[in-house]
Design an enzyme around this catalytic site. Sequence first.
Site, PDB file in Angstrom:
ATOM      1  N   ARG A 152     -41.694 -33.081 -42.937  1.00 34.15           N
ATOM      2  CA  ARG A 152     -42.884 -33.481 -42.176  1.00 34.15           C
ATOM      3  C   ARG A 152     -43.581 -34.664 -42.848  1.00 34.15           C
ATOM      4  O   ARG A 152     -43.764 -34.698 -44.062  1.00 34.15           O
ATOM      5  CB  ARG A 152     -43.846 -32.293 -42.062  1.00 34.15           C
ATOM      6  CG  ARG A 152     -45.155 -32.596 -41.372  1.00 34.15           C
ATOM      7  CD  ARG A 152     -45.902 -31.308 -41.046  1.00 34.15           C
ATOM      8  NE  ARG A 152     -46.264 -30.547 -42.218  1.00 34.15           N
ATOM      9  CZ  ARG A 152     -47.412 -30.702 -42.901  1.00 34.15           C
ATOM     10  NH1 ARG A 152     -48.285 -31.631 -42.535  1.00 34.15           N
ATOM     11  NH2 ARG A 152     -47.681 -29.930 -43.942  1.00 34.15           N
ATOM     12  N   HIS A 153     -43.987 -35.641 -42.024  1.00 34.54           N
ATOM     13  CA  HIS A 153     -44.788 -36.757 -42.519  1.00 34.54           C
ATOM     14  C   HIS A 153     -46.191 -36.251 -42.862  1.00 34.54           C
ATOM     15  O   HIS A 153     -46.757 -35.448 -42.122  1.00 34.54           O
ATOM     16  CB  HIS A 153     -44.878 -37.848 -41.443  1.00 34.54           C
ATOM     17  CG  HIS A 153     -45.398 -39.152 -41.941  1.00 34.54           C
ATOM     18  ND1 HIS A 153     -46.728 -39.354 -42.257  1.00 34.54           N
ATOM     19  CD2 HIS A 153     -44.771 -40.337 -42.181  1.00 34.54           C
ATOM     20  CE1 HIS A 153     -46.903 -40.604 -42.666  1.00 34.54           C
ATOM     21  NE2 HIS A 153     -45.726 -41.217 -42.628  1.00 34.54           N
ATOM     22  N   PRO A 154     -46.788 -36.715 -43.981  1.00 26.15           N
ATOM     23  CA  PRO A 154     -48.093 -36.168 -44.360  1.00 26.15           C
ATOM     24  C   PRO A 154     -49.247 -36.631 -43.491  1.00 26.15           C
ATOM     25  O   PRO A 154     -50.289 -35.964 -43.456  1.00 26.15           O
ATOM     26  CB  PRO A 154     -48.266 -36.673 -45.799  1.00 26.15           C
ATOM     27  CG  PRO A 154     -47.398 -37.873 -45.906  1.00 26.15           C
ATOM     28  CD  PRO A 154     -46.226 -37.612 -45.008  1.00 26.15           C
TER      29      PRO A 154
END
Length: 393
Positions: free
Chosen positions: A240-242
């Site tokens: 997941r992208h932060p």
Amino acid sequence: MTEDPSGHLDPTKPQALEGITVVDFTHVLAGPTCTRMLADAGARVIKIERPGVGDDTREMGPFAADGSSEYYRLANIGKESIALDFKKTDDMALVRAMIEHADVVVENFRPGVMARLGLAPDDLVAQHPRLIVCSVSGFGQYGPLHQESAYDTVIQALSGIMDATGWPDGPATRVGTSISDITAGIMGYCGIVTALVARERTGRGTTVDIAMLDSTFSLMEHGLMDALGPRVRPTRLGNRHPFMYPFDTFECSDRPIAIAVGNDHLFGLMCGAMGLTQLPSDERFATNVDRCSHHIELKTAMEDVLRTDTGEAWRGRLIEAGVPVGIVLNVDDTRQLDQIAVRGMIKNVGGFDVPGTPLKFGTWDSLGSTIPSPELDDCGDMLRREFGSHRDA
């Protein structure tokens, strides 16, 4: 070779670094990656190896059917090999003759080794003012750790990249390639080419100090945004992208796909393609900040739909809608993509398939070297004649 519609891979074009001579003291991966890139760009790279043994990677697998090391082959295409014993006066005289006629010296010994050989980088530049001497090491030429041993996994551990890789409830995980070695090699190439440009303007050479730790640390943009800005300690997030969502991998009926939605417009397009037209008006998902805060619920809603069909089917629908998406592939699948073939990212050199160069020039040859990695000392006699005559002149 697959047809090249761009003309980038035309081997009749001149090479960007043609006429540049590199004396290569490197071994294993970080340094050889740097000098392999120089060779691919047209530089003449003379690799100095230990008599009888050569680069350590000559004995490392995997091995081809003829017993040669793929590890060595991939990092040393386009180079000339000479075996020299630094303890022998004649061999060191030949080394000095090579350096006198070189544009670039690259080494990745532990700091201090070159000085003990009488070849300290600062001294070489003082003796040859146009020379560029690039040193690639684990921690650089100075600093509290500069004398410590370093391999890729050690640097991954220290740099933060290992702690950033993996799932929140799992252990820190090594990136699935020698990212610290390769990044340091690329940084070495960047430093050398920058120094060559500066030399054209000023006539002055320089030392270039590249550290694997510096190079890998510089890749940690997401974690550093947290650590340097709000002083928040970053944690592992899996795929997941932060700061954006949905920007993650998602399960389909057969395999996962990666979907990258970076703004509200793309979110609307994705929802339309998936039949989830109610989601953009849901207050939990109305903005990127909302979607990041409710990423678990959003991923569940998306996967409920995605699991009804294959990854390839969903990829087609999402591509048609204009949504960035990709199948999660094994590198053995990636190498067979038409996109890889047409851009020359696999080439046959000496009967073996090897990676191509990612640098594509309009004016210059972008195929890269077509000279196989050298057998140990395969150019030794030629180089002794060439530089022995310079030495005796």
